[in-house]
Design a protein around this motif. Structure first.
Motif, mmCIF file in Angstrom:
data_model
loop_
_atom_site.group_PDB
_atom_site.id
_atom_site.type_symbol
_atom_site.label_atom_id
_atom_site.label_comp_id
_atom_site.label_asym_id
_atom_site.label_seq_id
_atom_site.Cartn_x
_atom_site.Cartn_y
_atom_site.Cartn_z
ATOM 1 N N UNK A 134 -35.596 25.459 16.335
ATOM 2 C CA UNK A 134 -36.119 24.642 17.434
ATOM 3 C C UNK A 134 -35.743 23.193 17.197
ATOM 4 N N UNK A 135 -35.484 22.497 18.297
ATOM 5 C CA UNK A 135 -34.951 21.146 18.151
ATOM 6 C C UNK A 135 -35.945 20.196 17.486
ATOM 7 N N UNK A 136 -37.237 20.467 17.639
ATOM 8 C CA UNK A 136 -38.197 19.530 17.071
ATOM 9 C C UNK A 136 -38.372 19.728 15.570
ATOM 10 N N UNK A 137 -37.800 20.784 15.033
ATOM 11 C CA UNK A 137 -37.944 21.027 13.595
ATOM 12 C C UNK A 137 -36.962 20.142 12.841
ATOM 13 N N UNK B 220 -25.926 48.603 34.701
ATOM 14 C CA UNK B 220 -24.622 48.421 34.060
ATOM 15 C C UNK B 220 -24.279 49.592 33.154
ATOM 16 N N UNK B 221 -25.313 50.233 32.585
ATOM 17 C CA UNK B 221 -25.047 51.381 31.714
ATOM 18 C C UNK B 221 -24.538 52.573 32.497
ATOM 19 N N UNK B 222 -25.069 52.756 33.706
ATOM 20 C CA UNK B 222 -24.737 53.972 34.448
ATOM 21 C C UNK B 222 -23.542 53.781 35.363
ATOM 22 N N UNK B 223 -23.202 52.563 35.698
ATOM 23 C CA UNK B 223 -22.150 52.330 36.687
ATOM 24 C C UNK B 223 -20.793 52.776 36.148
ATOM 25 N N UNK B 224 -19.942 53.246 37.076
ATOM 26 C CA UNK B 224 -18.636 53.791 36.683
ATOM 27 C C UNK B 224 -17.686 52.699 36.203
ATOM 28 N N UNK B 225 -17.794 51.519 36.776
ATOM 29 C CA UNK B 225 -16.857 50.460 36.400
ATOM 30 C C UNK B 225 -17.273 49.807 35.089
ATOM 31 N N UNK B 226 -18.561 49.584 34.925
ATOM 32 C CA UNK B 226 -19.002 48.818 33.745
ATOM 33 C C UNK B 226 -19.092 49.704 32.508
ATOM 34 N N UNK B 227 -19.874 50.775 32.604
ATOM 35 C CA UNK B 227 -20.087 51.688 31.464
ATOM 36 C C UNK B 227 -20.468 50.927 30.199
ATOM 37 N N UNK B 228 -21.424 50.008 30.342
ATOM 38 C CA UNK B 228 -21.864 49.228 29.189
ATOM 39 C C UNK B 228 -22.544 50.148 28.184
ATOM 40 N N UNK B 229 -22.078 50.128 26.929
ATOM 41 C CA UNK B 229 -22.720 50.971 25.919
ATOM 42 C C UNK B 229 -22.846 50.265 24.574
ATOM 43 N N UNK B 230 -22.672 48.955 24.543
ATOM 44 C CA UNK B 230 -22.630 48.272 23.236
ATOM 45 C C UNK B 230 -23.202 46.879 23.405
ATOM 46 N N UNK B 231 -24.099 46.521 22.514
ATOM 47 C CA UNK B 231 -24.678 45.177 22.531
ATOM 48 C C UNK B 231 -23.937 44.328 21.497
ATOM 49 N N UNK B 232 -23.075 43.423 21.963
ATOM 50 C CA UNK B 232 -22.313 42.595 21.023
ATOM 51 C C UNK B 232 -23.224 41.620 20.305
ATOM 52 N N UNK B 233 -24.043 40.956 21.089
ATOM 53 C CA UNK B 233 -24.866 39.918 20.472
ATOM 54 C C UNK B 233 -26.099 39.680 21.315
ATOM 55 N N UNK B 234 -27.146 39.306 20.618
ATOM 56 C CA UNK B 234 -28.371 38.883 21.288
ATOM 57 C C UNK B 234 -28.791 37.610 20.585
ATOM 58 N N UNK B 235 -28.828 36.531 21.323
ATOM 59 C CA UNK B 235 -29.206 35.285 20.675
ATOM 60 C C UNK B 235 -29.962 34.416 21.676
ATOM 61 N N UNK B 236 -30.234 33.206 21.273
ATOM 62 C CA UNK B 236 -30.988 32.306 22.137
ATOM 63 C C UNK B 236 -30.534 30.889 21.861
ATOM 64 N N UNK B 237 -30.857 29.988 22.753
ATOM 65 C CA UNK B 237 -30.686 28.586 22.410
ATOM 66 C C UNK B 237 -31.808 27.764 23.003
ATOM 67 N N UNK B 238 -31.977 26.589 22.423
ATOM 68 C CA UNK B 238 -33.101 25.738 22.778
ATOM 69 C C UNK B 238 -32.684 24.852 23.942
ATOM 70 N N UNK B 239 -33.320 25.072 25.083
ATOM 71 C CA UNK B 239 -32.982 24.335 26.294
ATOM 72 C C UNK B 239 -33.952 23.168 26.463
ATOM 73 N N UNK B 240 -34.134 22.382 25.393
ATOM 74 C CA UNK B 240 -35.220 21.399 25.391
ATOM 75 C C UNK B 240 -34.937 20.268 26.368
#
Lengths: 188, 209
Positions: free
Chosen positions: A163-166, A61-81
């Motif tokens: 975590x959901x158990x907390x 995605x970084x190198x492709x001509x259409x995407x040109x991804x160069x920025x990380x908006x967010x990195x997160x997670x969620x509990x799929x318990x």
């Protein structure tokens, strides 16, 4: 891509077309072996299989001509318990954006409690603190992270509160936040 | 005018009364504003409400020079030792105002990370209710504090807990097997060992449990 002095509505229409083209390309490329879906505002969600797959997708995605991804908006997670989204415990979410074409892509990765994720902070330096936050809240270890410490909770804290158990009201008493004994000693 | 016709004026008073008068009319505040209550503190200090009418206008951002600590906002458990240090650095006599629901009782944040009222860690003279309180509330609390100083009401000291008391309070790491070491995923270890050493010592079932 450079724009003439057009109205912002024109620009917005151009961005929407670019996003549409990007969605189509993403679907053509990855829909064969990865799960691909669009959310309600037509942003693509790509469920990558594992960590090497994630790196391959990000590099593409970084190198492709259409995407040109160069920025990380967010990195997160969620509990799929409750295992709604898959068999594994957590889901890591990488929200990527191109500042040039305004194309955004969301990558999701199922990860289990026992396995470790790998850091992407050498690709996006912004991931450094975000990965620390995910580690603090969910206990997902990012291998190769330069400084994986807690970022929000106290360093002496044990457990991972998102975590959901907390238990949400489970506070940890330390010497400096436990109730002081008000009537123990007379006034000096 | 005195009896012999000169311009000498003599007030006869107790020294303690004079000291009280001086103290209650020069309560220099130290604002510890961590959230929206801080906006109300600023509003109270500004010209519309003008806290300087009551002698509390000289805002000191150094605890050494302040008399009155206004805790305005949510205090997390991580912030608690910082706040206690600021309280310890203030010189006697010192007074504390807990402004708003969060600093008085934790407010709506009954969660794992928020201190349930600053009276856990320090003595509080006046609690101001409200979320956030209106500026009149803060002014009323300052006036009430003046009354406390004037009448010499008894105040309770809050002493730091000893090490043994602190250890007794920490029951969460006691299990039938004994002490649970911090798991590898917390990233911390007891003693001087590094993360790798700690992960070797801790058995798998403890790590994942």
């Amino acid at each position: 891509m450079r724009f003439a002095m057009g109205s912002s509505i024109d620009q917005r229409a151009t961005y929407l077309q670019l996003q549409k083209a990007a969605n189509q390309k993403l679907q053509d490329l990855y829909a064969k072996d990865l799960h691909f879906e669009l959310d309600k505002i037509n942003e693509p969600i790509l469920w990558v299989k594992n960590m090497p797959n994630l790196f391959a997708v990000i590099c593409y995605l970084q190198t492709d001509e259409i995407f040109k991804i160069n920025y990380l908006s967010d990195l997160t997670a969620y509990d799929n318990i409750d295992h709604i989204d898959g068999d594994k415990r957590f889901v890591l979410v990488y929200q990527l954006l191109s500042l040039e074409t305004k194309v955004s892509v969301r990558l999701k990765l199922l990860i289990d409690d026992s396995e470790d994720a790998k850091t992407i902070s050498h690709i996006f330096p912004a991931a450094n603190w975000l990965e620390r936050e995910v580690f603090d809240m969910y206990g997902i270890v990012f291998r190769g992270h330069p400084d994986l410490r807690r970022i929000m909770m106290d360093e002496r804290f044990i457990g991972h509160p998102q975590r959901k158990e907390y238990d949400i009201k489970q506070r940890m008493p330390f010497a400096d936040n436990m109730k002081t004994n008000l009537d123990r000693n007379p006034v000096p | 005018m005195s009896k012999d016709g000169s311009n000498t004026m003599i007030f006869s008073t107790l020294l303690s009364e004079a000291v009280k008068w001086g103290r209650k009319n020069s309560l220099w505040p130290m604002p510890f504003a961590t959230s929206c209550c801080g906006i109300e503190v600023m509003s109270t200090l500004s010209s519309t409400y003008d806290l300087s009418r009551f002698g509390a206008e000289v805002v000191r951002f150094s605890p050494r020079q302040a008399d009155m600590l206004i805790v305005a906002g949510t205090i997390t458990t991580k912030m608690a030792p910082v706040l206690r240090t600021i309280y310890d650095q203030m010189l006697e006599p010192k007074w504390v105002i807990a402004m708003g629901a969060c600093s008085s009782s934790g407010g709506i944040f009954d969660t794992y990370s928020v201190l349930q009222g600053i009276d856990y860690i320090m003595p509080v003279d006046v609690y101001v209710s409200g979320c956030p309180p209106i500026p009149e509330g803060l002014i009323y609390s300052v006036l009430y504090l003046q009354k406390i100083i004037d009448e010499g009401l008894e105040r309770t000291p809050a002493l730091k807990p000893t090490y043994e008391e602190a250890m007794k309070a920490m029951t969460y790491h006691k299990t039938p097997e004994g002490l649970i070491l911090p798991s590898i995923k917390t990233g911390i270890s007891l003693g001087n060992g590094t993360n790798e050493e700690a992960s070797k010592e801790v058995p798998n079932e403890v790590r994942n449990g």
